[in-house]
Design an enzyme around this catalytic site. Structure first.
Site, mmCIF file in Angstrom:
data_model
loop_
_atom_site.group_PDB
_atom_site.id
_atom_site.type_symbol
_atom_site.label_atom_id
_atom_site.label_comp_id
_atom_site.label_asym_id
_atom_site.label_seq_id
_atom_site.Cartn_x
_atom_site.Cartn_y
_atom_site.Cartn_z
ATOM 1 C CD GLU A 190 39.954 47.736 109.342
ATOM 2 O OE1 GLU A 190 40.770 47.530 108.509
ATOM 3 O OE2 GLU A 190 39.938 47.749 110.355
ATOM 4 C CD GLU A 248 46.298 44.127 112.171
ATOM 5 O OE1 GLU A 248 46.093 45.317 112.569
ATOM 6 O OE2 GLU A 248 46.102 43.637 110.959
ATOM 7 C CG HIS A 303 41.836 42.523 109.461
ATOM 8 N ND1 HIS A 303 40.769 43.189 109.015
ATOM 9 C CD2 HIS A 303 42.755 43.672 109.694
ATOM 10 C CE1 HIS A 303 40.619 44.536 109.538
ATOM 11 N NE2 HIS A 303 41.721 44.755 109.819
#
Length: 481
Positions: free
Chosen positions: A163, A86, A83
Site C-alpha cells: 500500500e 487499523e 495504521h
C-alpha cells in the site's frame, strides 16, 4: 481514505467477552451537550463517550467508533503503527476469526470500513437501523478483545508495505508531500508519514501492534457515534451494555512536543520520474483552538480560512483566474489550503503545477505574488460573501447524509470541539472582515516560516508509467483499510 468534513475539510482522513447482561439500573449518563439538530452526548460508566444523532428520514443507521490516536501518537522507529493496527483490527477476536468481521457486517446488509490519519483512527458500519445492536456487539468485541496470531500480522504487514509503495513511493506528488512534511516539522510528530517509513514497517513486530492497542484503545480515549433512525434512550442502554462494560484503563501520558521556532526558509528538491514539475509551499500559521470564546490567534486562523477560500475555494477564484487562465498563464493547476483545525500544529499551503514552458520557480513566485496582492490591496466584501454562502450550502447539504452527520460529530469530538462546531464556525466566519484577511496575508507569509518542496521531473520508463497508473487509483488523504 478521502473524507469530507464540510467546514472542517475546508480547514484543510458477535459475541462480546464483555458482560452482555443489560443492567437493570444503568448508572446515570449525563448529557454533556445537545446541538440544534438534536445530537446528544453522554459519558458511559467507564468514561467512553457516546454521541447520538436521531434522523428518522430513512430506516438506516451509521455506527462509528472514533479513537483519539493517530500517527502523531507514535514514536520514532515505530511510524505507521496506528495504521497497521487499523488493519489488524479486522484480523479477529477470541470469538470472531480473521476476516469474519467484514463477512458478518455484509450478512447484516451493511457496509463498513476504517480510516487512519495524523490525529485519529475510525471505524464505521452503515446498516439497516434494525441491525444496530448486532454491529455494536461486533465492534465492542474487537475494540476490547482484538486478537490474532503472528502469522496474520506477517501477512498483513506485507499488504501495508505494498500500500505504501502504491500510494506514496510510486506517486511522485505524494512522495513530495511526504518530503514537505518531514522538512516542515522537526519536533512535531507530524513530520512522520501516516503510513509509516518503509524501514519502520520492515522492522515492525506483532507485539508492537498489540502494545499500541493495549495503550490507546481504552474507553476514555474513544467515542461511539450513532446517527440515523434510532431512539436515543435505547441506544444509550445498548451502549452501556456493549461498551460501558469494557474495563476502565489509564491512558499513557501525552507529552507536549512543541515545534521550535523556524528561523529561515527551508527548501527540498525531490527528484522522481514524472511528466511535470510540482511545487508545494508550507507556512506555519496559528491554530483554531477556541470557537466558544475565540482569542486573537483563533481569529487569525479564521481569517486564514477565508483567505484560502478567496484564493482557491471556488471555480474562478483568484489563483484560477490569474495563474491558470489567459495568455499569461503559468500553471496548469494552482491551489491553497488552510489546515488550522487539528490536534497538532497548523499550516497554510500553496501549490501548483507549471504549464508547458514554465518552471516551478515561476509558479512559486506567482503564488506568493497573489498573497502579496491581497496584503497590499485587500479583498472585497463580495468575495467573502460568496465564500460564506458556499460554506452555508455545503453544511446544509452534508446534513442530508446520515454518514455525513456522524462523521462531523466524530471528528469534532476527536479534536476537542463542541457538537455544534459547524454552526458556531459559520457564525464566526460571518464576522471576519476584509481588513482581517488583508492583515493575515501581510503577517504570515514571510520567508522565515516557509518551507518549499519542488518535484524535479526525471525521465519516465514504461515501468514508471505503469506504477504511477496503478497509484493514480489509490486514495491520497490519510490511509484506509
Amino acid at each position: 481514505m478521502k473524507r469530507s468534513f464540510t467546514l472542517l475539510a475546508l480547514m484543510a482522513s458477535l459475541g462480546s467477552g464483555a458482560s452482555l447482561a443489560l443492567a437493570t439500573s444503568p448508572p446515570p449518563a449525563p448529557v454533556i451537550t445537545q446541538n440544534a439538530a438534536g445530537a446528544q452526548q453522554f459519558t458511559l460508566s467507564n468514561g467512553m463517550t457516546l454521541i447520538v444523532q436521531p434522523d428518522k428520514r430513512a430506516p438506516t443507521a451509521v455506527h462509528m467508533v472514533w479513537v483519539r490516536v493517530g500517527s502523531m501518537d507514535e514514536v520514532d522507529g515505530r511510524s505507521g503503527l496506528a495504521h497497521v493496527l487499523e488493519h489488524m483490527m479486522f484480523k479477529g477476536t477470541p470469538t470472531v476469526p480473521p476476516g469474519d468481521f467484514s463477512r458478518k457486517v455484509a450478512a447484516l446488509g451493511g457496509q463498513e470500513n476504517a480510516f487512519t490519519n495524523r490525529d485519529y483512527t475510525g471505524y464505521y458500519q452503515q446498516i439497516p437501523a434494525g441491525k444496530l445492536e448486532d454491529v455494536m456487539r461486533l465492534e465492542s468485541d474487537r475494540f476490547a478483545h482484538n486478537q490474532w496470531p503472528d502469522s496474520e500480522f506477517k501477512k498483513e504487514i506485507e499488504v501495508i508495505k505494498e500500500e505504501r509503495r502504491m500510494r506514496t513511493d510510486d506517486n511522485p506528488r505524494s512522495s513530495l508531500m511526504e518530503q514537505l512534511n518531514a522538512a516542515t516539522w522537526q519536533a512535531s510528530p507530524y513530520h512522520r508519514p501516516v503510513v509509516g517509513w518503509m524501514g519502520d514497517l520492515d522492522s515492525m513486530q506483532p507485539d508492537d501492534a498489540r502494545d499500541f492497542h493495549k495503550a490507546w484503545y481504552v474507553p476514555e480515549n474513544a467515542a461511539v457515534v450513532i446517527a440515523g433512525d434510532v431512539d436515543v434512550e435505547k441506544v444509550r442502554q445498548l451502549a452501556e451494555r456493549y461498551y460501558g462494560s469494557i474495563p476502565k484503563q489509564a491512558l499513557p501520558e501525552r507529552k507536549p512536543r512543541p515545534e521550535p521556532l523556524q528561523k529561515g526558509m527551508r527548501r527540498v528538491d525531490f527528484k522522481a520520474p514524472a511528466e511535470q514539475a510540482y511545487v508545494l509551499m508550507s507556512f506555519k500559521v496559528p491554530d483554531l483552538r477556541n470557537i466558544v470564546a475565540p482569542q486573537a490567534s483563533d481569529k487569525d486562523a479564521m481569517a486564514l480560512l477565508m483567505l484560502s477560500s478567496v484564493l482557491s475555494g471556488y471555480d474562478g477564484a483568484r489563483l484560477d483566474r490569474r495563474l491558470t487562465q489567459g495568455p499569461a498563464r503559468v500553471a496548469d493547476a494552482a491551489f491553497s489550503g488552510a489546515s488550522v483545525v487539528a490536534r497538532g500544529p497548523s499550516t497554510f499551503m500553496l501549490g501548483g503545477v507549471p504549464s508547458q514552458g514554465k518552471t516551478a520557480k515561476e509558479v512559486e513566485d506567482a503564488l506568493r505574488a497573489e498573497v502579496a496582492r491581497v496584503a497590499k490591496e485587500g479583498v472585497s466584501e463580495a468575495e467573502l460573501a460568496r465564500v460564506r454562502t458556499q460554506w452555508q450550502a455545503s453544511t446544509v447539504y452534508e446534513r442530508d447524509s446520515v454518514f455525513g452527520q456522524a462523521n462531523d460529530l466524530g471528528s469534532n469530538w476527536v479534536l476537542g470541539l463542541p457538537l455544534d462546531t459547524n454552526d458556531r464556525l459559520l457564525a464566526l466566519l460571518k464576522t471576519v472582515t476584509p481588513a482581517q484577511v488583508q492583515d493575515v496575508a501581510a503577517r504570515y507569509f514571510g520567508d522565515d516560516q516557509m518551507t518549499v518542496a519542488t518535484l524535479l521531473p526525471q525521465p519516465l520508463t514504461d515501468a514508471d508509467r505503469a506504477a504511477q497508473k496503478r497509484s493514480a487509483g489509490q486514495g491520497k488523504d490519510g490511509a484506509v483499510h
